[in-house]
Structure formats: structure tokens, C-alpha cells
Design a protein around this motif. Structure first.
Motif, PDB file in Angstrom:
ATOM      1  N   GLY A   1       0.810  -1.211   0.000  1.00  0.00           N
ATOM      2  CA  GLY A   1       0.000   0.000   0.000  1.00  0.00           C
ATOM      3  C   GLY A   1       0.844   1.262   0.000  1.00  0.00           C
ATOM      4  N   LYS A   2       2.011   1.224   0.655  1.00  0.00           N
ATOM      5  CA  LYS A   2       2.889   2.400   0.673  1.00  0.00           C
ATOM      6  C   LYS A   2       3.364   2.752  -0.734  1.00  0.00           C
ATOM      7  CE  LYS A   2       4.694   1.797   5.381  1.00  0.00           C
ATOM      8  NZ  LYS A   2       5.910   1.528   6.185  1.00  0.00           N
ATOM      9  N   ALA A   3       3.672   1.739  -1.531  1.00  0.00           N
ATOM     10  CA  ALA A   3       4.131   1.994  -2.891  1.00  0.00           C
ATOM     11  C   ALA A   3       2.995   2.554  -3.744  1.00  0.00           C
ATOM     12  CB  ALA A   3       4.678   0.709  -3.495  1.00  0.00           C
ATOM     13  N   ILE A   4       1.785   2.015  -3.577  1.00  0.00           N
ATOM     14  CA  ILE A   4       0.649   2.505  -4.357  1.00  0.00           C
ATOM     15  C   ILE A   4       0.325   3.950  -3.989  1.00  0.00           C
ATOM     16  CG2 ILE A   4      -1.820   2.188  -4.790  1.00  0.00           C
ATOM     17  CD1 ILE A   4      -1.372  -0.811  -4.492  1.00  0.00           C
ATOM     18  N   VAL A   5       0.362   4.267  -2.692  1.00  0.00           N
ATOM     19  CA  VAL A   5       0.122   5.645  -2.255  1.00  0.00           C
ATOM     20  C   VAL A   5       1.180   6.577  -2.839  1.00  0.00           C
ATOM     21  CG1 VAL A   5       0.144   7.194  -0.262  1.00  0.00           C
ATOM     22  CG2 VAL A   5      -1.151   5.069  -0.166  1.00  0.00           C
ATOM     23  N   ALA A   6       2.430   6.121  -2.880  1.00  0.00           N
ATOM     24  CA  ALA A   6       3.495   6.953  -3.442  1.00  0.00           C
ATOM     25  C   ALA A   6       3.213   7.287  -4.908  1.00  0.00           C
ATOM     26  CB  ALA A   6       4.836   6.231  -3.307  1.00  0.00           C
ATOM     27  N   LEU A   7       2.730   6.319  -5.669  1.00  0.00           N
ATOM     28  CA  LEU A   7       2.386   6.569  -7.060  1.00  0.00           C
ATOM     29  C   LEU A   7       1.271   7.610  -7.177  1.00  0.00           C
ATOM     30  CD1 LEU A   7       2.390   2.942  -8.535  1.00  0.00           C
ATOM     31  CD2 LEU A   7       3.940   4.785  -9.164  1.00  0.00           C
ATOM     32  N   HIS A   8       0.255   7.486  -6.343  1.00  0.00           N
ATOM     33  CA  HIS A   8      -0.878   8.402  -6.399  1.00  0.00           C
ATOM     34  C   HIS A   8      -0.492   9.805  -5.923  1.00  0.00           C
ATOM     35  CE1 HIS A   8      -4.450   5.789  -7.303  1.00  0.00           C
ATOM     36  NE2 HIS A   8      -3.533   4.865  -7.078  1.00  0.00           N
ATOM     37  N   ARG A   9       0.416   9.888  -4.965  1.00  0.00           N
ATOM     38  CA  ARG A   9       0.839  11.202  -4.471  1.00  0.00           C
ATOM     39  C   ARG A   9       1.638  11.966  -5.517  1.00  0.00           C
ATOM     40  NH1 ARG A   9       3.188   9.545   1.475  1.00  0.00           N
ATOM     41  NH2 ARG A   9       1.269   9.751   2.695  1.00  0.00           N
ATOM     42  N   ASP A  10       2.417  11.257  -6.310  1.00  0.00           N
ATOM     43  CA  ASP A  10       3.315  11.929  -7.255  1.00  0.00           C
ATOM     44  C   ASP A  10       3.295  11.202  -8.594  1.00  0.00           C
ATOM     45  OD1 ASP A  10       5.176  13.560  -8.369  1.00  0.00           O
ATOM     46  OD2 ASP A  10       6.850  12.952  -7.083  1.00  0.00           O
ATOM     47  N   PRO A  11       2.162  11.256  -9.314  1.00  0.00           N
ATOM     48  CA  PRO A  11       2.053  10.505 -10.561  1.00  0.00           C
ATOM     49  C   PRO A  11       2.925  11.059 -11.678  1.00  0.00           C
ATOM     50  CG  PRO A  11       0.126  11.885 -10.265  1.00  0.00           C
ATOM     51  CD  PRO A  11       0.903  11.967  -8.981  1.00  0.00           C
ATOM     52  N   GLY A  12       3.396  12.290 -11.544  1.00  0.00           N
ATOM     53  CA  GLY A  12       4.236  12.876 -12.579  1.00  0.00           C
ATOM     54  C   GLY A  12       5.703  12.542 -12.445  1.00  0.00           C
ATOM     55  N   ARG A  13       6.070  11.854 -11.381  1.00  0.00           N
ATOM     56  CA  ARG A  13       7.474  11.483 -11.186  1.00  0.00           C
ATOM     57  C   ARG A  13       7.849  10.326 -12.114  1.00  0.00           C
ATOM     58  NH1 ARG A  13      10.010   9.735  -5.296  1.00  0.00           N
ATOM     59  NH2 ARG A  13      11.884   8.652  -6.058  1.00  0.00           N
ATOM     60  N   ASN A  14       9.090  10.322 -12.577  1.00  0.00           N
ATOM     61  CA  ASN A  14       9.578   9.256 -13.455  1.00  0.00           C
ATOM     62  C   ASN A  14      10.004   8.063 -12.605  1.00  0.00           C
ATOM     63  OD1 ASN A  14      10.378   7.897 -15.764  1.00  0.00           O
ATOM     64  ND2 ASN A  14      12.401   8.870 -15.804  1.00  0.00           N
ATOM     65  N   TRP A  15       9.019   7.343 -12.080  1.00  0.00           N
ATOM     66  CA  TRP A  15       9.271   6.248 -11.148  1.00  0.00           C
ATOM     67  C   TRP A  15       9.987   5.074 -11.836  1.00  0.00           C
ATOM     68  CZ3 TRP A  15       8.510   6.532  -6.016  1.00  0.00           C
ATOM     69  CH2 TRP A  15       7.617   7.493  -5.517  1.00  0.00           C
ATOM     70  N   THR A  16      10.872   4.435 -11.070  1.00  0.00           N
ATOM     71  CA  THR A  16      11.471   3.175 -11.505  1.00  0.00           C
ATOM     72  C   THR A  16      10.984   2.077 -10.573  1.00  0.00           C
ATOM     73  OG1 THR A  16      13.419   3.357 -10.081  1.00  0.00           O
ATOM     74  CG2 THR A  16      13.546   4.396 -12.275  1.00  0.00           C
ATOM     75  N   VAL A  17      11.085   0.839 -11.032  1.00  0.00           N
ATOM     76  CA  VAL A  17      10.679  -0.294 -10.191  1.00  0.00           C
ATOM     77  C   VAL A  17      11.526  -0.330  -8.926  1.00  0.00           C
ATOM     78  CG1 VAL A  17      10.533  -2.811 -10.064  1.00  0.00           C
ATOM     79  CG2 VAL A  17       9.824  -1.626 -12.146  1.00  0.00           C
ATOM     80  N   ALA A  18      12.792   0.020  -9.043  1.00  0.00           N
ATOM     81  CA  ALA A  18      13.669   0.014  -7.876  1.00  0.00           C
ATOM     82  C   ALA A  18      13.198   1.019  -6.829  1.00  0.00           C
ATOM     83  CB  ALA A  18      15.105   0.325  -8.300  1.00  0.00           C
ATOM     84  N   GLU A  19      12.785   2.205  -7.268  1.00  0.00           N
ATOM     85  CA  GLU A  19      12.314   3.222  -6.326  1.00  0.00           C
ATOM     86  C   GLU A  19      11.023   2.781  -5.637  1.00  0.00           C
ATOM     87  OE1 GLU A  19      14.035   7.252  -8.529  1.00  0.00           O
ATOM     88  OE2 GLU A  19      12.111   6.396  -9.132  1.00  0.00           O
ATOM     89  N   LEU A  20      10.125   2.154  -6.380  1.00  0.00           N
ATOM     90  CA  LEU A  20       8.872   1.678  -5.788  1.00  0.00           C
ATOM     91  C   LEU A  20       9.127   0.515  -4.840  1.00  0.00           C
ATOM     92  CD1 LEU A  20       6.657   1.919  -8.979  1.00  0.00           C
ATOM     93  CD2 LEU A  20       6.428   3.310  -6.911  1.00  0.00           C
ATOM     94  N   ALA A  21      10.074  -0.352  -5.196  1.00  0.00           N
ATOM     95  CA  ALA A  21      10.429  -1.452  -4.304  1.00  0.00           C
ATOM     96  C   ALA A  21      10.978  -0.914  -2.991  1.00  0.00           C
ATOM     97  CB  ALA A  21      11.449  -2.360  -4.981  1.00  0.00           C
ATOM     98  N   ALA A  22      11.719   0.193  -3.061  1.00  0.00           N
ATOM     99  CA  ALA A  22      12.243   0.806  -1.837  1.00  0.00           C
ATOM    100  C   ALA A  22      11.108   1.336  -0.970  1.00  0.00           C
ATOM    101  CB  ALA A  22      13.214   1.924  -2.201  1.00  0.00           C
ATOM    102  N   GLU A  23      10.069   1.866  -1.588  1.00  0.00           N
ATOM    103  CA  GLU A  23       8.914   2.324  -0.812  1.00  0.00           C
ATOM    104  C   GLU A  23       8.278   1.156  -0.055  1.00  0.00           C
ATOM    105  OE1 GLU A  23       7.542   5.327  -0.419  1.00  0.00           O
ATOM    106  OE2 GLU A  23       8.873   6.450  -1.747  1.00  0.00           O
ATOM    107  N   MET A  24       8.260  -0.012  -0.689  1.00  0.00           N
ATOM    108  CA  MET A  24       7.692  -1.201  -0.066  1.00  0.00           C
ATOM    109  C   MET A  24       8.670  -1.838   0.910  1.00  0.00           C
ATOM    110  SD  MET A  24       6.116  -4.558  -1.973  1.00  0.00           S
ATOM    111  CE  MET A  24       5.814  -6.084  -1.063  1.00  0.00           C
ATOM    112  N   GLY A  25       9.972  -1.561   0.718  1.00  0.00           N
ATOM    113  CA  GLY A  25      10.977  -2.169   1.584  1.00  0.00           C
ATOM    114  C   GLY A  25      11.300  -3.586   1.177  1.00  0.00           C
ATOM    115  N   SER A  26      11.391  -3.821  -0.149  1.00  0.00           N
ATOM    116  CA  SER A  26      11.674  -5.170  -0.629  1.00  0.00           C
ATOM    117  C   SER A  26      12.583  -5.087  -1.845  1.00  0.00           C
ATOM    118  CB  SER A  26      10.376  -5.888  -1.009  1.00  0.00           C
ATOM    119  OG  SER A  26       9.815  -5.324  -2.184  1.00  0.00           O
ATOM    120  N   SER A  27      12.983  -6.248  -2.357  1.00  0.00           N
ATOM    121  CA  SER A  27      13.771  -6.289  -3.577  1.00  0.00           C
ATOM    122  C   SER A  27      12.867  -5.974  -4.768  1.00  0.00           C
ATOM    123  CB  SER A  27      14.399  -7.669  -3.753  1.00  0.00           C
ATOM    124  OG  SER A  27      13.387  -8.632  -3.998  1.00  0.00           O
TER     125      SER A  27
END
Length: 320
Positions: free
Chosen positions: A219-245
Motif C-alpha cells: 500500500g505504501k508503494a501505491i500511495v506513493a504513485l498516487h501522491r506523485d504521478p508525474g514522477r519518473n518512477w522506476t521499479v527500484a524506487e517503488l520497491a524501496a517504498e515497499m521495503g523489498s527487492s
């Protein structure tokens, strides 16, 4: 109207609900004698609200399910599906649009068929509203909601509801000065509380995307996407939000949502773009750059691929 969800530590679904908007498009005060049957056609993208000031009334959905409603009851139909209001299950129905309507104010009409007032007093009195129900990037939540959401299920949890419903009953029946506008605002408030109650009570039996929000880490990763949808997100950055590989995150995200993280981000952006262009009248160029696209051409290609039509067509149609 916009709904705020005051809570110390909101879960992802509640936090994302902060952007919910319920805006009344058309309201009707309907007073009819028995027997009666009133048909409401489907209104995609809009919710339907009914409050019973005098009953009883039966609500019948498209699959034939009957919901008995009594005085003081309110229901919200978030998908705006077709349905009927009836005095009994066996009466014929008449389209709501076929009744003569008297304007009470800009958005509220009074409907009372040509029959003696004394006869209507023994009938039913309903205040109905058709509302634009906008959740922006949270729009998948609407499809997960029940077809009919009843306020009675929330009365114990939300003590502020009974006084609001009592006020609606008085305004519906008494027709005091300014009652139409007051009823419209109260209907918006009750509808928003019904949605919030469903989310705060766990979203019922909803699965899939909603349950992904209930996963504290994902849920933390999904919220991060919704908070900042204009950011050039990478899978690595989203994984860090979740705290996983990256591999664990990507697998869990796909399992929960049915799509890859970057596909989810693209669809989120396009739902927001359709809202901002069609309903909020932002320029296509400003929306493209707001959502992280370096060129208008790249944004337009992505929009047409996801939405099936160019962004200019959404502007012309006024939204989805």
C-alpha cells in the motif's frame, strides 16, 4: 464537494480517498400516490442517491433484488446502475423522465403527478440525486463498491448521521424557504459519509486492487504513485517504498493488481488526465507536463493507447 478523512494514521485507501468529489448534477423531490413504479436508467460515471422522507418504498435493482426502504432511509448507488422505486413488486413502471417537473432552484425539480394532495400524503416522498462521482486515480474503487450502499449499516458507527437524516426528513416534508438547496447539500454529505464508511469498515468483501491497498507494505508503494504521478518512477524506487527487492515487489504488485507497476502508473496518469482535461478544463499541454511527459506527442500517444481516443475528444465530451 470534497471529503476529508481525519485520522491520525490513515490506511492507504482512506488517505487516497482525500481527493473524492461528489457533485450533484440533478436532484428531484418526488411525491407520488400509491400504487407507483418509477424507473431510473443507468447513468455511467454518475452515482444515484435516494432518501425516503415518507415510505415505505421498494428499490429493485436490474437483477430483481428488492431492498425495502422506510422513512429516514438513504441509499447510494455508486455505479449509477438502472433500478426502479416501487410501492409493491408487481406494479408497472414509468420512466422518471416522463413526469412533469417544476423547477425549485437551479438543480432541484419538484415532481408530483396530477393527483389530489390528500392522496399523495398517503403515498411516498423521496428526495433523489444524480451525482458526478469522481475519485480520479482511485476510480477502480468505484467498481469494487456494492451496487447498493445503505446508510442504515453505518448508524451505530457514525453518530453524526441520525441528526443529518432527521434534518433531511424535516426539509423534505415541510418545504420551508430554501429547503431545496439545503437538501441538495445534505444529500452530498450523506453520500460522502456512506462512501467513507465503506472504506473505513474495510471495503466489505472487495478483493484484488482494494486488498492490495490493505497490504501495509504494498500500500505504501501505491500511495506513493498516487501522491506523485508525474514522477519518473522506476521499479527500484517503488520497491524501496515497499521495503523489498525489485523482483519481490514486481511479483507482488502484479499478483495484487493484475498489471506491472509501470502499466499501473500509465493508467493512473491517463485517468487523472481525463479528469483534468474533461472536467476541470486544463489545457492538454499543461496536463502532459504535469504528468511527467516531455512532449505533447508522447502524452497524446499514451492517452490514446490507454483511453482509446485522443485527449481532445475527452475535452469535447466533458470527461469520461
Amino acid at each position: 464537494m470534497s471529503l476529508l478523512v481525519p485520522t491520525r494514521d490513515p490506511d492507504p485507501a482512506s488517505e487516497l480517498l482525500l481527493g473524492m468529489r461528489l457533485n450533484g448534477v440533478q436532484y428531484r423531490r418526488i411525491e407520488v400516490a400509491r400504487p407507483f413504479g418509477i424507473a431510473f436508467h443507468a447513468a455511467p460515471g454518475r452515482a444515484q442517491f435516494h432518501f425516503v422522507g415518507r415510505g415505505p418504498v421498494l428499490l429493485r435493482t436490474g437483477d430483481g433484488t428488492l431492498y425495502p426502504l422506510s422513512k429516514g432511509d438513504a441509499v447510494l448507488m455508486p455505479q449509477g446502475s438502472s433500478h426502479t422505486l416501487l410501492s409493491s413488486a408487481d406494479v408497472p413502471c414509468r420512466d422518471i423522465a416522463s413526469f412533469d417537473a417544476t423547477p425549485l432552484c437551479e438543480t432541484v425539480n419538484d415532481i408530483h403527478p396530477d393527483c389530489p394532495a390528500a392522496t399523495r400524503e398517503d403515498g411516498a416522498l423521496v428526495f433523489s440525486g444524480c451525482m458526478e462521482f469522481e475519485l480520479g486515480g482511485m476510480q477502480p474503487l468505484v467498481a469494487a463498491m456494492p451496487e447498493v450502499m445503505q446508510v442504515r449499516t453505518l448508524l451505530e458507527k457514525y453518530p453524526e448521521l441520525p441528526p443529518i437524516l432527521d434534518a433531511m426528513e424535516r426539509e423534505t416534508c415541510a418545504k420551508r424557504a430554501g429547503f431545496a438547496g439545503i437538501l441538495a447539500r445534505l444529500a452530498d454529505v450523506v453520500s460522502a459519509i456512506i462512501v467513507r464508511g465503506w472504506v473505513e469498515c474495510g471495503c466489505g468483501d472487495a478483493t484484488g486492487w482494494v486488498q492490495a491497498l490493505r497490504d501495509p507494505r504494498l500500500g505504501k508503494a501505491i500511495v506513493a504513485l498516487h501522491r506523485d504521478p508525474g514522477r519518473n518512477w522506476t521499479v527500484a524506487e517503488l520497491a524501496a517504498e515497499m521495503g523489498s527487492s525489485r523482483s519481490v515487489f514486481a511479483e507482488r504488485f502484479l499478483e495484487a493488481t493484475g498489471m506491472t507497476p509501470l502499466r499501473y502508473l500509465t493508467e493512473l496518469r491517463m485517468r487523472l488526465a481525463a479528469q483534468w482535461i474533461g472536467r476541470e478544463r486544463e489545457s492538454i499541454e499543461s496536463v502532459a507536463f504535469r504528468l511527467g511527459y516531455g512532449s505533447l506527442a508522447a502524452f497524446s500517444r499514451a492517452f490514446k493507447r490507454v483511453m482509446g481516443r485522443p485527449p481532445g475528444a475527452v475535452r469535447g465530451a466533458g470527461g469520461l
